[in-house]
Design a protein around this motif. Structure first.
Motif, PDB file in Angstrom:
ATOM      1  N   ALA A  62       0.847  -1.195   0.000  1.00 40.27           N
ATOM      2  CA  ALA A  62       0.000   0.000   0.000  1.00 40.27           C
ATOM      3  C   ALA A  62       0.877   1.239   0.000  1.00 40.27           C
ATOM      4  CB  ALA A  62      -0.915  -0.007   1.220  1.00 40.27           C
ATOM      5  N   ALA A  63       0.702   2.080  -1.012  1.00 40.93           N
ATOM      6  CA  ALA A  63       1.482   3.304  -1.145  1.00 40.93           C
ATOM      7  C   ALA A  63       0.570   4.515  -1.024  1.00 40.93           C
ATOM      8  CB  ALA A  63       2.197   3.335  -2.495  1.00 40.93           C
ATOM      9  N   ALA A  64       0.940   5.441  -0.132  1.00 43.63           N
ATOM     10  CA  ALA A  64       0.121   6.642   0.038  1.00 43.63           C
ATOM     11  C   ALA A  64       0.971   7.751   0.643  1.00 43.63           C
ATOM     12  CB  ALA A  64      -1.084   6.347   0.926  1.00 43.63           C
ATOM     13  N   ASN A  65       0.510   8.987   0.470  1.00 44.72           N
ATOM     14  CA  ASN A  65       1.214  10.112   1.086  1.00 44.72           C
ATOM     15  C   ASN A  65       0.298  10.838   2.060  1.00 44.72           C
ATOM     16  OD1 ASN A  65      -0.432  11.748  -0.479  1.00 44.72           O
ATOM     17  ND2 ASN A  65       1.173  12.429  -1.841  1.00 44.72           N
ATOM     18  N   MET A  66       0.815  11.893   2.622  1.00 44.56           N
ATOM     19  CA  MET A  66       0.127  12.721   3.607  1.00 44.56           C
ATOM     20  C   MET A  66      -0.356  11.869   4.786  1.00 44.56           C
ATOM     21  SD  MET A  66      -1.506  15.466   0.943  1.00 44.56           S
ATOM     22  CE  MET A  66      -2.503  16.305   2.113  1.00 44.56           C
ATOM     23  N   ALA A  67      -1.655  11.780   5.039  1.00 47.58           N
ATOM     24  CA  ALA A  67      -2.139  11.021   6.198  1.00 47.58           C
ATOM     25  C   ALA A  67      -1.841   9.530   6.065  1.00 47.58           C
ATOM     26  CB  ALA A  67      -3.634  11.237   6.386  1.00 47.58           C
ATOM     27  N   MET A  87       4.849   7.795   0.746  1.00 46.92           N
ATOM     28  CA  MET A  87       5.227   8.573  -0.425  1.00 46.92           C
ATOM     29  C   MET A  87       5.661   9.979  -0.024  1.00 46.92           C
ATOM     30  SD  MET A  87       4.751   6.201  -2.615  1.00 46.92           S
ATOM     31  CE  MET A  87       4.937   7.009  -4.171  1.00 46.92           C
ATOM     32  N   GLU A  88       6.628  10.492  -0.761  1.00 47.42           N
ATOM     33  CA  GLU A  88       7.100  11.853  -0.522  1.00 47.42           C
ATOM     34  C   GLU A  88       6.053  12.859  -0.976  1.00 47.42           C
ATOM     35  OE1 GLU A  88      11.867  11.217  -1.061  1.00 47.42           O
ATOM     36  OE2 GLU A  88      10.648  11.348  -2.874  1.00 47.42           O
ATOM     37  N   GLY A  89       6.161  14.075  -0.440  1.00 48.31           N
ATOM     38  CA  GLY A  89       5.247  15.142  -0.833  1.00 48.31           C
ATOM     39  C   GLY A  89       4.538  15.715   0.372  1.00 48.31           C
ATOM     40  N   GLY A  90       3.671  16.649   0.113  1.00 44.07           N
ATOM     41  CA  GLY A  90       2.927  17.286   1.186  1.00 44.07           C
ATOM     42  C   GLY A  90       3.786  18.267   1.962  1.00 44.07           C
ATOM     43  N   VAL A  91       3.201  18.841   2.986  1.00 40.21           N
ATOM     44  CA  VAL A  91       3.849  19.876   3.790  1.00 40.21           C
ATOM     45  C   VAL A  91       5.111  19.355   4.465  1.00 40.21           C
ATOM     46  CG1 VAL A  91       3.537  21.424   5.766  1.00 40.21           C
ATOM     47  CG2 VAL A  91       1.661  21.064   4.164  1.00 40.21           C
ATOM     48  N   LEU A 115      10.895   5.880   2.070  1.00 40.83           N
ATOM     49  CA  LEU A 115      10.276   6.747   1.073  1.00 40.83           C
ATOM     50  C   LEU A 115      10.947   6.560  -0.290  1.00 40.83           C
ATOM     51  CD1 LEU A 115      10.400   9.988   3.226  1.00 40.83           C
ATOM     52  CD2 LEU A 115       8.288   8.884   2.489  1.00 40.83           C
ATOM     53  N   GLY A 116      10.212   6.849  -1.337  1.00 42.84           N
ATOM     54  CA  GLY A 116      10.792   6.969  -2.660  1.00 42.84           C
ATOM     55  C   GLY A 116      11.107   5.672  -3.380  1.00 42.84           C
TER      56      GLY A 116
END
Length: 164
Positions: A62-67, A87-91, A115-116
């Motif tokens: 399962a790959a996801a960013n932020m929450a 996943m990278e990204g977000g604040v 990550l990445g």
């Protein structure tokens, strides 16, 4: 048929998760890959997990960013191994995803990788190690790959090394 199921929270995750699918293809490992969000499509997510199990999914990535709740939802829905790829990204540039993926309550495990690109590749290797428990041919391929990786380190070193 045994396979690994890959879920991504959004299409933007595919640029990184392509490294995961490429790794499976290198080893001739069957996989499914879909986009399904823990937040935006929870019914789709839980229905997919159930169907994938019935078809022979051995492990889930399962790959996801932020929450990054996707890995947790998958873990809550199945007793199969779950590997989370933050996943990278977000604040917080992925740190929020890392913490959301690794901080699971007792009894809801998620094996979390980095990550990445290296995380996507390691998720594939981790899943293949699970498959290799009952697949001797894949176990041999993984051992051969380790030998190849070690030889590459030696070759790379010889091209630059200075030893007194």
């Amino acid at each position: 048929m045994k396979f690994v199921s890959i879920l991504m929270g959004s299409k933007s995750d595919y640029d990184i998760m392509k490294y995961c699918t490429d790794t499976f293809e290198k080893f001739d490992v069957k996989y499914e890959i879909i986009i399904s969000s823990a937040h935006r499509s929870p019914k789709r997510t839980t229905e997919y997990i159930k169907n994938a199990e019935e078809k022979g999914a051995v492990a889930f990535i399962a790959a996801a960013n932020m929450a990054a709740h996707l890995a947790g939802v998958v873990s809550a829905t199945t007793t199969k191994p779950v590997i989370g790829v933050p996943m990278e990204g977000g604040v917080m540039d992925g740190m929020d995803a890392m913490l959301s993926t690794v901080q699971m309550p007792a009894g809801m495990p998620v094996g979390t990788v980095s990550l990445g690109k290296s995380g996507a590749i390691n998720a594939a290797y981790f899943a293949m190690q699970i498959l290799a428990i009952s697949d001797k041919e894949l176990a041999v391929k993984l051992k051969e790959d380790r030998i190849t990786q070690a030889k590459k380190v030696e070759t790379d070193s010889k091209s630059i090394e200075v030893i007194l």
